[in-house]
Write a protein that holds these residues in place. Structure first.
Motif, PDB file in Angstrom:
ATOM      1  N   PRO A  95      15.317 -63.020 -41.628  1.00  9.96           N
ATOM      2  CA  PRO A  95      13.913 -63.166 -41.220  1.00  9.96           C
ATOM      3  C   PRO A  95      13.138 -64.085 -42.157  1.00  9.96           C
ATOM      4  CG  PRO A  95      14.313 -60.987 -42.176  1.00  9.96           C
ATOM      5  CD  PRO A  95      15.653 -61.633 -41.986  1.00  9.96           C
ATOM      6  N   LYS A  96      12.278 -64.912 -41.561  1.00  6.13           N
ATOM      7  CA  LYS A  96      11.462 -65.856 -42.327  1.00  6.13           C
ATOM      8  C   LYS A  96       9.994 -65.695 -41.936  1.00  6.13           C
ATOM      9  CE  LYS A  96      15.310 -69.168 -42.446  1.00  6.13           C
ATOM     10  NZ  LYS A  96      15.775 -70.538 -42.094  1.00  6.13           N
ATOM     11  N   ASN A  97       9.134 -66.313 -42.710  1.00  6.08           N
ATOM     12  CA  ASN A  97       7.696 -66.210 -42.467  1.00  6.08           C
ATOM     13  C   ASN A  97       7.281 -67.188 -41.365  1.00  6.08           C
ATOM     14  OD1 ASN A  97       5.034 -65.470 -42.709  1.00  6.08           O
ATOM     15  ND2 ASN A  97       4.634 -66.757 -44.510  1.00  6.08           N
ATOM     16  N   ILE A  98       7.646 -66.832 -40.153  1.00  5.41           N
ATOM     17  CA  ILE A  98       7.380 -67.632 -38.964  1.00  5.41           C
ATOM     18  C   ILE A  98       6.968 -66.671 -37.847  1.00  5.41           C
ATOM     19  CG2 ILE A  98       9.013 -69.486 -39.570  1.00  5.41           C
ATOM     20  CD1 ILE A  98      11.045 -68.104 -37.714  1.00  5.41           C
ATOM     21  N   PRO A  99       6.492 -67.178 -36.715  1.00  4.81           N
ATOM     22  CA  PRO A  99       6.209 -66.277 -35.592  1.00  4.81           C
ATOM     23  C   PRO A  99       7.486 -65.568 -35.120  1.00  4.81           C
ATOM     24  CG  PRO A  99       5.133 -68.395 -35.263  1.00  4.81           C
ATOM     25  CD  PRO A  99       6.049 -68.560 -36.444  1.00  4.81           C
ATOM     26  N   HIS A 100       7.363 -64.272 -34.846  1.00  2.00           N
ATOM     27  CA  HIS A 100       8.524 -63.485 -34.437  1.00  2.00           C
ATOM     28  C   HIS A 100       8.337 -62.941 -33.030  1.00  2.00           C
ATOM     29  CE1 HIS A 100      10.820 -63.341 -38.203  1.00  2.00           C
ATOM     30  NE2 HIS A 100       9.629 -63.466 -38.776  1.00  2.00           N
ATOM     31  N   GLY A 101       9.440 -62.955 -32.276  1.00  2.00           N
ATOM     32  CA  GLY A 101       9.423 -62.362 -30.953  1.00  2.00           C
ATOM     33  C   GLY A 101       9.582 -60.850 -31.022  1.00  2.00           C
ATOM     34  N   ASP A 102       9.595 -60.225 -29.850  1.00  2.00           N
ATOM     35  CA  ASP A 102       9.740 -58.773 -29.749  1.00  2.00           C
ATOM     36  C   ASP A 102      11.085 -58.426 -29.122  1.00  2.00           C
ATOM     37  OD1 ASP A 102       7.170 -58.229 -30.728  1.00  2.00           O
ATOM     38  OD2 ASP A 102       6.286 -58.491 -28.741  1.00  2.00           O
ATOM     39  N   VAL A 103      11.631 -57.279 -29.513  1.00  2.00           N
ATOM     40  CA  VAL A 103      12.790 -56.710 -28.840  1.00  2.00           C
ATOM     41  C   VAL A 103      12.352 -55.403 -28.213  1.00  2.00           C
ATOM     42  CG1 VAL A 103      15.132 -55.828 -29.064  1.00  2.00           C
ATOM     43  CG2 VAL A 103      14.424 -57.806 -30.412  1.00  2.00           C
ATOM     44  N   ARG A 104      12.384 -55.351 -26.903  1.00  2.00           N
ATOM     45  CA  ARG A 104      11.883 -54.202 -26.157  1.00  2.00           C
ATOM     46  C   ARG A 104      13.040 -53.340 -25.657  1.00  2.00           C
ATOM     47  NH1 ARG A 104       6.959 -56.990 -22.974  1.00  2.00           N
ATOM     48  NH2 ARG A 104       6.648 -58.748 -24.378  1.00  2.00           N
ATOM     49  N   GLU A 105      12.792 -52.059 -25.571  1.00  2.00           N
ATOM     50  CA  GLU A 105      13.771 -51.122 -25.022  1.00  2.00           C
ATOM     51  C   GLU A 105      13.415 -50.907 -23.559  1.00  2.00           C
ATOM     52  OE1 GLU A 105      15.621 -46.737 -26.245  1.00  2.00           O
ATOM     53  OE2 GLU A 105      14.154 -47.746 -27.514  1.00  2.00           O
ATOM     54  N   HIS A 106      14.276 -51.363 -22.663  1.00  2.00           N
ATOM     55  CA  HIS A 106      13.974 -51.371 -21.230  1.00  2.00           C
ATOM     56  C   HIS A 106      14.936 -50.428 -20.496  1.00  2.00           C
ATOM     57  CE1 HIS A 106      12.426 -53.757 -17.610  1.00  2.00           C
ATOM     58  NE2 HIS A 106      13.280 -52.876 -17.109  1.00  2.00           N
ATOM     59  N   TRP A 107      14.396 -49.324 -19.991  1.00  2.00           N
ATOM     60  CA  TRP A 107      15.193 -48.355 -19.244  1.00  2.00           C
ATOM     61  C   TRP A 107      15.037 -48.594 -17.749  1.00  2.00           C
ATOM     62  CZ3 TRP A 107      18.472 -44.639 -21.208  1.00  2.00           C
ATOM     63  CH2 TRP A 107      18.404 -44.420 -22.589  1.00  2.00           C
ATOM     64  N   TYR A 108      16.125 -48.371 -16.997  1.00  2.00           N
ATOM     65  CA  TYR A 108      16.071 -48.496 -15.546  1.00  2.00           C
ATOM     66  C   TYR A 108      17.164 -47.615 -14.939  1.00  2.00           C
ATOM     67  CZ  TYR A 108      20.085 -51.588 -16.218  1.00  2.00           C
ATOM     68  OH  TYR A 108      21.313 -52.081 -16.580  1.00  2.00           O
ATOM     69  N   TYR A 109      16.969 -47.227 -13.697  1.00  2.00           N
ATOM     70  CA  TYR A 109      17.953 -46.389 -13.027  1.00  2.00           C
ATOM     71  C   TYR A 109      18.934 -47.252 -12.253  1.00  2.00           C
ATOM     72  CZ  TYR A 109      20.088 -42.668 -10.316  1.00  2.00           C
ATOM     73  OH  TYR A 109      21.000 -41.802  -9.766  1.00  2.00           O
ATOM     74  N   SER A 110      20.230 -46.940 -12.395  1.00  2.00           N
ATOM     75  CA  SER A 110      21.279 -47.670 -11.698  1.00  2.00           C
ATOM     76  C   SER A 110      21.784 -46.850 -10.522  1.00  2.00           C
ATOM     77  CB  SER A 110      22.442 -47.972 -12.657  1.00  2.00           C
ATOM     78  OG  SER A 110      23.588 -48.412 -11.944  1.00  2.00           O
ATOM     79  N   ASP A 111      21.622 -47.377  -9.331  1.00  2.00           N
ATOM     80  CA  ASP A 111      22.162 -46.700  -8.150  1.00  2.00           C
ATOM     81  C   ASP A 111      23.681 -46.752  -8.122  1.00  2.00           C
ATOM     82  OD1 ASP A 111      19.727 -45.886  -6.958  1.00  2.00           O
ATOM     83  OD2 ASP A 111      19.397 -47.929  -6.236  1.00  2.00           O
ATOM     84  N   ILE A 112      24.264 -47.793  -8.730  1.00  2.00           N
ATOM     85  CA  ILE A 112      25.722 -47.941  -8.711  1.00  2.00           C
ATOM     86  C   ILE A 112      26.387 -46.885  -9.592  1.00  2.00           C
ATOM     87  CG2 ILE A 112      27.634 -49.469  -9.341  1.00  2.00           C
ATOM     88  CD1 ILE A 112      25.839 -51.830  -8.549  1.00  2.00           C
ATOM     89  N   THR A 113      25.842 -46.658 -10.776  1.00  2.00           N
ATOM     90  CA  THR A 113      26.441 -45.684 -11.695  1.00  2.00           C
ATOM     91  C   THR A 113      25.835 -44.294 -11.546  1.00  2.00           C
ATOM     92  OG1 THR A 113      24.866 -46.137 -13.488  1.00  2.00           O
ATOM     93  CG2 THR A 113      26.845 -47.530 -13.368  1.00  2.00           C
ATOM     94  N   GLY A 114      24.681 -44.204 -10.901  1.00  2.00           N
ATOM     95  CA  GLY A 114      24.010 -42.921 -10.765  1.00  2.00           C
ATOM     96  C   GLY A 114      23.424 -42.409 -12.065  1.00  2.00           C
ATOM     97  N   LYS A 115      23.154 -43.320 -12.989  1.00  2.00           N
ATOM     98  CA  LYS A 115      22.633 -42.938 -14.298  1.00  2.00           C
ATOM     99  C   LYS A 115      21.533 -43.901 -14.736  1.00  2.00           C
ATOM    100  CE  LYS A 115      27.018 -41.018 -15.975  1.00  2.00           C
ATOM    101  NZ  LYS A 115      28.079 -41.111 -17.019  1.00  2.00           N
ATOM    102  N   TRP A 116      20.737 -43.427 -15.697  1.00  2.00           N
ATOM    103  CA  TRP A 116      19.792 -44.309 -16.357  1.00  2.00           C
ATOM    104  C   TRP A 116      20.547 -45.213 -17.336  1.00  2.00           C
ATOM    105  CZ3 TRP A 116      14.752 -45.005 -15.204  1.00  2.00           C
ATOM    106  CH2 TRP A 116      14.169 -44.067 -14.348  1.00  2.00           C
ATOM    107  N   ARG A 117      20.165 -46.455 -17.370  1.00  2.00           N
ATOM    108  CA  ARG A 117      20.767 -47.429 -18.285  1.00  2.00           C
ATOM    109  C   ARG A 117      19.672 -48.045 -19.154  1.00  2.00           C
ATOM    110  NH1 ARG A 117      25.885 -49.564 -17.234  1.00  2.00           N
ATOM    111  NH2 ARG A 117      25.198 -51.596 -18.067  1.00  2.00           N
ATOM    112  N   ARG A 118      20.086 -48.581 -20.282  1.00  2.00           N
ATOM    113  CA  ARG A 118      19.133 -49.166 -21.225  1.00  2.00           C
ATOM    114  C   ARG A 118      19.546 -50.582 -21.586  1.00  2.00           C
ATOM    115  NH1 ARG A 118      18.598 -46.628 -27.203  1.00  2.00           N
ATOM    116  NH2 ARG A 118      20.811 -47.228 -27.170  1.00  2.00           N
ATOM    117  N   ALA A 119      18.570 -51.460 -21.569  1.00  2.00           N
ATOM    118  CA  ALA A 119      18.774 -52.816 -22.069  1.00  2.00           C
ATOM    119  C   ALA A 119      17.786 -53.068 -23.195  1.00  2.00           C
ATOM    120  CB  ALA A 119      18.562 -53.845 -20.955  1.00  2.00           C
TER     121      ALA A 119
END
Length: 395
Positions: free
Chosen positions: A139-163
């Motif tokens: 990490p450096k002293n520059i503008p930094h982006g964000d890393v978001r935790e994105h949950w969604y439901y998968s109809d194929i797996t029948g489970k919640w998944r996270r990206a």
């Protein structure tokens, strides 16, 4: 005879470790490792990249170390001192990121002095061995982006998944701008957190974008495993190849539509790329080569499971590589990378390169000098690959 030789080599290695430990007791060149938890004095590292490990277990009868920190294929014993601390000092370790653990009377446990990461299919101790004169992932002293935790439901797996989803620093202040997107896949035994934690993906992208070496882009890091809720829809889905069929459907029918509708993504193939490390490289080939109209660029970082005869065997990937002109028109970048200390992957790339050159397919082949099948190889791969993406605009 082979067993006797092997045991002798292990004994010699243990003896060498013990001698180094004795010689280092008064050596003040050892300092706590950057990946330690706050305030932890061990593990420690020296200027020449030896690692001093220590764990307090006064009632234990034996303590060993396992993982990929040491060159020995078998667990190596630590030595117990009068205070009940079990210690050892390793020979110099190859730079990069390494998983390890202790075996205390045969029970596997993590090092209480360092952070844990998801590797080897479970939370595992990890240690960062610094690489001299490299700061592209710091990490450096520059503008930094964000890393978001994105949950969604998968109809194929029948489970919640996270990206985990990276958005560049300018994303929130440019509400009318659409961005290209990179789908970035992890390796076997790891999960969707790997690229952010072990890989330092966000720092690599922040540094590249701030230096104007890469275009601002959204990066999606999803889980590389997918088991269908309806097994009858995917016969033999327990095999790796069929699991990849399930994952491919999850990407095509769920991940890509969901991510590109939720985030501000520029339309078209020219704004979409995919890359992965090890297992994720093989999955990238499976998804990308079987859907050539979907991605403009593909990256394979120590890619596992990629067919080496993709040029000579017309049945591979639907015969895609039987027409070099078509391949060159389909993809802006086909990128292959591996470390010089992971010979099987480097050799695979060399075979693919030779096949490409024979028929005139354009590919980029990169070797990470001095690194093995571990995260610093893949950080370097991402750094090089990301600079080449999205140069031609929308197709």
């Amino acid at each position: 005879m082979k067993r006797i030789v092997r045991c002798t080599l292990i004994s010699l290695f243990s003896a060498l470790v013990f001698i180094q430990m004795i010689n280092a007791q008064s050596d003040d060149s050892f300092v706590p490792v950057a990946s330690n938890i706050d305030g932890a004095e061990f593990p420690r590292i020296s200027d020449d990249l030896r690692v001093w490990l220590q764990i307090k277990a006064p009632l234990a009868a034996r303590v060993q170390i396992g993982g990929d920190l040491l060159p020995s294929p078998d667990p190596v014993y630590l030595k117990k001192n009068e205070e009940g601390n079990w210690t050892m000092i390793t020979p110099p370790v190859v730079p990069g990121f390494h998983y390890y653990w202790f075996l205390v009377d045969g029970v596997r446990m993590n090092d209480p002095g360092c952070n844990t990461y998801y590797g080897w299919a479970r939370p595992t101790s990890g240690i960062e061995i610094p690489t001299k004169d490299e700061d592209f992932y710091i990490p450096k002293n520059i503008p930094h982006g964000d890393v978001r935790e994105h949950w969604y439901y998968s109809d194929i797996t029948g489970k919640w998944r996270r990206a985990f989803v990276y958005t560049p620093a300018e994303y929130e202040t440019s509400p009318d701008k659409g961005y290209p997107i990179l789908y970035l896949l992890h390796g076997s035994g790891e999960n969707e957190r790997g690229w952010s934690l072990q890989g330092h993906m966000s720092f690599i992208m922040d540094n590249l974008i701030a230096a104007r070496k890469a275009k601002p882009m959204v990066v999606v890091m999803d889980n590389g495993y997918a088991v269908p809720k309806d097994s009858t829809a995917y016969p033999q889905s327990t095999s790796r190849g069929n699991q990849w069929v399930v994952l491919s459907d999850v990407y095509l029918k769920e991940i890509i539509p969901k991510m590109e509708s939720f985030y501000r993504i520029a339309p078209g193939k020219g704004n979409r790329a995919m890359a992965g490390l090890s297992m994720g490289g093989g999955q990238t080939a499976f998804i990308g080569f079987n859907n050539p109209g979907l991605f403009s660029s593909l990256g394979f970082f120590s890619g596992g499971g990629i067919a080496v005869d993709i040029v000579s065997d017309s049945s591979v990937y639907g015969g895609l590589f039987s027409d070099a002109v078509s391949v060159n028109n389909q993809f802006e970048v086909l990128w292959f990378g591996a470390g010089t200390h992971e010979p099987s992957f480097a050799e695979r790339n060399a075979v693919i390169k030779e096949g490409f050159e024979k028929v005139g397919i354009k590919g980029i082949f990169y070797e990470s000098e001095g690194t093995a099948h571990e995260w610093h190889t893949w950080r370097r791969c991402l750094y090089e690959f990301a600079q080449l993406l999205f140069k031609k605009g929308t197709k």
